[in-house]
Design an enzyme around this catalytic site. Structure first.
Site, PDB file in Angstrom:
ATOM      1  N   ASP A  57      -5.958   2.251  -3.683  1.00 25.56           N
ATOM      2  CA  ASP A  57      -7.269   2.114  -3.037  1.00 25.56           C
ATOM      3  C   ASP A  57      -7.661   3.411  -2.314  1.00 25.56           C
ATOM      4  O   ASP A  57      -8.824   3.632  -2.031  1.00 25.56           O
ATOM      5  CB  ASP A  57      -7.346   0.883  -2.109  1.00 25.56           C
ATOM      6  CG  ASP A  57      -6.322   0.877  -1.002  1.00 25.56           C
ATOM      7  OD1 ASP A  57      -5.410   1.729  -1.004  1.00 25.56           O
ATOM      8  OD2 ASP A  57      -6.425   0.001  -0.116  1.00 25.56           O
TER       9      ASP A  57
ATOM     10  N   SER B 294       0.806  -1.218   0.000  1.00 28.52           N
ATOM     11  CA  SER B 294       0.000   0.000   0.000  1.00 28.52           C
ATOM     12  C   SER B 294       0.847   1.279   0.000  1.00 28.52           C
ATOM     13  O   SER B 294       1.534   1.556  -0.967  1.00 28.52           O
ATOM     14  CB  SER B 294      -0.955  -0.049   1.188  1.00 28.52           C
ATOM     15  OG  SER B 294      -1.875   0.978   1.121  1.00 28.52           O
TER      16      SER B 294
ATOM     17  N   ASP C 224      -2.553   6.282  -3.529  1.00 26.48           N
ATOM     18  CA  ASP C 224      -1.453   5.681  -2.773  1.00 26.48           C
ATOM     19  C   ASP C 224      -0.862   4.544  -3.623  1.00 26.48           C
ATOM     20  O   ASP C 224      -1.261   4.357  -4.777  1.00 26.48           O
ATOM     21  CB  ASP C 224      -1.932   5.208  -1.384  1.00 26.48           C
ATOM     22  CG  ASP C 224      -2.800   3.967  -1.444  1.00 26.48           C
ATOM     23  OD1 ASP C 224      -3.531   3.805  -2.441  1.00 26.48           O
ATOM     24  OD2 ASP C 224      -2.750   3.144  -0.518  1.00 26.48           O
TER      25      ASP C 224
ATOM     26  N   ASP D  82      -1.152   1.381  -3.917  1.00 33.05           N
ATOM     27  CA  ASP D  82      -1.973   0.335  -4.540  1.00 33.05           C
ATOM     28  C   ASP D  82      -3.332   0.867  -4.993  1.00 33.05           C
ATOM     29  O   ASP D  82      -4.227   0.088  -5.331  1.00 33.05           O
ATOM     30  CB  ASP D  82      -2.117  -0.891  -3.624  1.00 33.05           C
ATOM     31  CG  ASP D  82      -2.894  -0.607  -2.359  1.00 33.05           C
ATOM     32  OD1 ASP D  82      -2.933   0.571  -1.936  1.00 33.05           O
ATOM     33  OD2 ASP D  82      -3.467  -1.544  -1.784  1.00 33.05           O
TER      34      ASP D  82
END
Ligand code: MG
Length: 458
Positions: free
Chosen positions: A246, A99, A242, A244
């Protein structure tokens, strides 16, 4: 980040690559996950980190060895992979991502057949298999197969479009600047936005697992390039994802960066206008702004512990349609009850299109709060006693103790006092209608907490 008898933290398994998270460990984790799912087919995908394909192959070896088939989706945003698990009717999935952590980290997330990360109880079952050597390897003739699964981004972009008024957005020809953090944010959102009739300018959109453009956490200090690009190009909107993709943080047409509480409150307001009496799920760390909007537009707030998995699991249990976090995570249940950066961007554009207003004005219309933070040192072994003492002192007030203590006062002030999960400190977050009031409140409780720690330290 990894402790002795625990694999999973607040967001899956995380660690330093080749130090905590080694290929040997990843194979063993793959075996434990495969044993947990027993058989069937799981999806596998990863973000842009340099270690992604290496760790994916190691986990796949473990999954195949325990008899699980794997569909390899490759590099994609986390929400795209979560959607693919549900859409492809698979038994579950494994996502290799850390992440927002720095590039030297990576992680392993496990999702259930609905695309939602597994619950703490299910994580404990995987940990039990891992630590107590309960892995069940399959017979040579039953080893799982791995095949490629192309097209997950196509399906995902189509799915997001189904949940917004595409004609209304297309008609506005918005100019959007996307900061993809050199990761998977570059793979789905720019395409979605072009299909929504937007003019798209990208920055940090070349995939590079060393994150050369900016750190993968979309904090204001990392988004100065995005803010100045939006302003210089007179664009309508800027969005940063960010690592990843999400979470999303938005920049208005004036180049102002808005924290996640504000974009979530905006989505909440227009969602509740169309869907009064619906539940809104959010951690106690969220601003009173979220509560004010719920009160004003007949929503019902459900407070949770801090952490995106808890929000998603609570939404699933209550069949709630909206959730959000102050860090830029928006969960839109009709699409999928998980954080989703591209879905959030489409929802913000839909609000701008339908109201015909600029983002700066839409945010200005929301209640305004000032936030002040502080921390107090506290040894790990004292944390629980400190919390008990603090709760006993404030129990007559309007409090919530689901995660630390949140206290709501009259005249629109609130404070959250919560032990850090990773450091020997307590964190305090105060908010009020003026900066001075917020500073006063955080100071008062910092002193109070220090006294409690000191009295128990003797
Ligand atoms: Mg993330």
């Amino acid at each position: 980040m990894l402790s002795a008898r625990r694999l999973f933290g607040t967001n899956g398994i995380r660690g330093l690559v080749n130090k905590e998270l080694t290929p040997e460990m990843a194979v063993k984790v793959g075996c434990a996950i495969g044993t947990f799912f027993e058989n069937g087919t799981l999806l596998m995908g990863y973000d842009a980190r340099t270690s992604g394909p290496m760790l994916a192959k190691a986990v796949i070896a473990g999954l195949n060895a325990t008899g699980c088939g794997v569909l390899l989706a490759g590099m994609a945003p986390t929400p795209t992979l979560q959607y693919a698990v549900k859409h492809s009717k698979l038994k579950g999935g494994v996502i290799i991502t850390a992440s927002h952590n720095p590039p030297e980290y990576n992680g392993i997330k496990v999702v259930w057949n609905d695309g939602i990360e597994i619950s703490r109880e299910q994580e404990i079952a995987v940990e039990d298999i891992y630590f107590n050597e309960r892995v069940k390897l399959s017979k040579w003739s039953a080893i799982g197969e791995t095949r490629d699964l192309p097209g997950v981004i196509d399906d995902y972009v189509e799915a997001v479009k189904k949940h917004v008024d595409t004609a209304a957005i297309s008609g506005k020809h918005f100019h959007v600047v996307v900061d993809a953090a050199n990761s998977v944010g570059a793979l789905a959102a720019p395409r979605l936005l072009r299909e929504l009739g937007c003019k798209v300018t990208t920055i940090n959109a070349n995939i590079d697992g060393t994150f050369p453009g900016r750190p993968p956490e979309p904090r204001p200090e990392n988004l100065t390039d995005l803010a100045s690009t939006v302003k210089a190009m007179s664009a309508d909107l800027g969005v940063a994802y960010d690592g990843d993709a999400d979470r999303s943080i938005f920049v208005d047409e004036k180049g102002q960066i808005h924290m996640g509480d504000e974009s979530f409150a905006l989505v909440e307001k227009y969602f509740l206008k169309d869907n009064p009496n619906e539940k809104v799920v959010t951690p106690v760390s969220s601003s009173s702004l979220i509560k004010d909007i719920a009160d004003a537009y007949k929503g019902k707030i459900v407070w949770t512990k801090v952490g995106s998995v808890t929000v998603a699991q609570t939404m699933k249990k209550l069949k709630a349609k909206l959730g959000g976090e102050e860090n830029g995570g928006i969960f839109y249940g009709p699409h999928q009850p998980v954080r989703d950066g591209a879905m959030s961007t489409a929802l913000i554009l839909q609000i701008m299109a339908k109201t015909g207003e600029k983002l700066s004005k839409l945010i200005k219309e929301l209640p305004q709060y000032f936030i002040e933070k502080d921390k107090v040192e506290c040894k790990e072994e004292l944390k629980e006693k400190v919390l008990e003492k603090l709760i006993s002192e404030v129990k007559e007030l309007n409090i919530n103790t689901i995660d630390g203590v949140k206290i709501w006062f009259k005249d629109e002030q609130a404070i959250l006092i919560r032990p850090s999960g990773t450091e020997p400190i307590y964190r305090l977050y105060a908010e009020a209608k003026t900066e001075r009031k917020a500073q006063k409140l955080v100071k008062e409780y910092t002193l109070r907490l220090r006294k409690i720690v000191a009295s128990l330290n003797r």
